[in-house]
Scaffold this motif. Sequence first.
Motif, PDB file in Angstrom:
ATOM      1  N   ARG A 165       0.804  -1.320  -0.459  1.00 15.16           N
ATOM      2  CA  ARG A 165      -0.067   0.474  -0.004  1.00 15.16           C
ATOM      3  C   ARG A 165       1.359   1.556   0.278  1.00 15.16           C
ATOM      4  O   ARG A 165       2.010   1.504   0.500  1.00 15.16           O
ATOM      5  CB  ARG A 165      -1.149  -0.066   1.173  1.00 15.16           C
TER       6      ARG A 165
ATOM      7  N   THR B 270       0.433   5.739  -0.952  1.00 18.68           N
ATOM      8  CA  THR B 270      -0.617   6.689  -0.436  1.00 18.68           C
ATOM      9  C   THR B 270       0.118   7.965  -1.633  1.00 18.68           C
ATOM     10  O   THR B 270       1.007   8.295  -1.113  1.00 18.68           O
ATOM     11  CB  THR B 270      -0.799   7.467   0.607  1.00 18.68           C
TER      12      THR B 270
ATOM     13  N   HIS C  11      -8.072   3.182  -2.794  1.00 13.59           N
ATOM     14  CA  HIS C  11      -8.896   3.766  -1.314  1.00 13.59           C
ATOM     15  C   HIS C  11      -8.385   5.222  -1.801  1.00 13.59           C
ATOM     16  O   HIS C  11      -7.969   5.567  -0.981  1.00 13.59           O
ATOM     17  CB  HIS C  11      -8.174   3.083  -0.248  1.00 13.59           C
TER      18      HIS C  11
ATOM     19  N   VAL D 157      -4.724   5.481  -1.431  1.00 16.25           N
ATOM     20  CA  VAL D 157      -4.454   4.830  -1.328  1.00 16.25           C
ATOM     21  C   VAL D 157      -4.813   3.535  -2.135  1.00 16.25           C
ATOM     22  O   VAL D 157      -5.771   3.269  -2.555  1.00 16.25           O
ATOM     23  CB  VAL D 157      -4.572   3.954   0.512  1.00 16.25           C
ATOM     24  N   ASP D 158      -3.246   3.166  -2.445  1.00  8.96           N
ATOM     25  CA  ASP D 158      -2.958   2.516  -3.676  1.00  8.96           C
ATOM     26  C   ASP D 158      -2.718   1.053  -3.119  1.00  8.96           C
ATOM     27  O   ASP D 158      -1.842   1.090  -2.367  1.00  8.96           O
ATOM     28  CB  ASP D 158      -2.281   2.560  -5.420  1.00  8.96           C
ATOM     29  N   GLU D 159      -3.437  -0.078  -3.224  1.00  5.12           N
ATOM     30  CA  GLU D 159      -2.808  -1.388  -3.183  1.00  5.12           C
ATOM     31  C   GLU D 159      -2.765  -1.956  -4.252  1.00  5.12           C
ATOM     32  O   GLU D 159      -3.703  -2.410  -5.182  1.00  5.12           O
ATOM     33  CB  GLU D 159      -3.884  -1.668  -2.123  1.00  5.12           C
TER      34      GLU D 159
ATOM     35  N   THR E 116      -8.844   2.225   6.034  1.00  2.00           N
ATOM     36  CA  THR E 116      -9.085   3.555   5.217  1.00  2.00           C
ATOM     37  C   THR E 116     -11.028   3.284   4.972  1.00  2.00           C
ATOM     38  O   THR E 116     -11.429   2.719   5.636  1.00  2.00           O
ATOM     39  CB  THR E 116      -8.784   2.569   3.194  1.00  2.00           C
TER      40      THR E 116
END
Length: 357
Positions: A2, A4, A32, A39-41, A158
């Motif tokens: 994860r 941001t 997210h 937030v990239d997961e 999130t």
Amino acid sequence: MRTTVQDEPGSLAALCGALAGQRVDILSLQTHPLAEGTVDEFLLRGPAALPVSAITTAVESAGGADTWIERADAHDLVDAPTRILGLAARTALDSAELPLALRQLLGRCTIRSQPAPAGGGRAPGGLPVEGALDDTVMRLRAPEGGVIIVERPYLPFTPTEFARARALVELDARLGPRLPHGRDVLTLAEGSDITVRRADTRDLEATRAMHERCSARTLKLRYHGPVGDAARYLNHLLSPRYGRTLAVQTASGRVVGLGHLLWDGDETEVALIVEDAWQRRGVGAELLSRLVALAVEAGCSSVYAVTQASNTGMVAAMRGLGLPLDYQVEEGTLVITARLGEAVVTSAEELGSASAP
């Protein structure tokens, strides 16, 4: 992984380019949205020799911040919609699945249930109906009153995760109390038939009657002291919010034994009580082996029993599991911890338990 990033064109492309430069493949991606940024997961696959620090450095050089990386397992390969639908199906079948479904949904976290105030008052702390999210802690209104508290200190939740958790809790509330209907009829060595099945608060009267038939010694060994009002304990123990309960009943339908698998934060407790007339007949050992199978299927790595050295029946039942055991004396009580493995999984699915997370 994860990280941001700023919610602006090109930010995701920069991350993908940085990962490609490290020969890292992107297997899946979830976003997210936050109030500021996103937030990239990612689920990633990279060279075995590539250190985590190299990935972190590359991501941060491409604009990522607050980067968190953890090794994935096979469950992470399931796409998010399929996984969430599976958790919803498990929750729909069994009230006791909600804490387990939340844990699988949110990863390594601690889940606690705080009961409603006596007399049916409002949820503790005046929690709003929609719950509350505060960084690494989320608080959700439990369907039966009270609050479900979920904590994940190492990684903030999130809003997307909060919404998913709320949806599971709302599903549980709409469906009401429910248990799988599976039951097993067994013949003990001395010839008596017993039925083993799941139990919940609807069995309160039958289990209270069993306690009234138990001797003071049996109650003391189970509860480590005098028991003035068994119902006060049983309401908690039978609630699916705190774990799973198995009941043993005779051919006439009378409950003669109870086994509890209790969620205790990150740990899991097993507890047994068998009324005097049915002790030393294999009932406790049967209950314990099934509780351990349920624990394995729930993804627990160990279970512990709190007892006394004089409770030879419980000590013998734990030894009879054939598992590695640790013994520890705490404040005059004996705590026996069994480390679990795949070899102990039996036919607990016949009692309606879900597959392991």
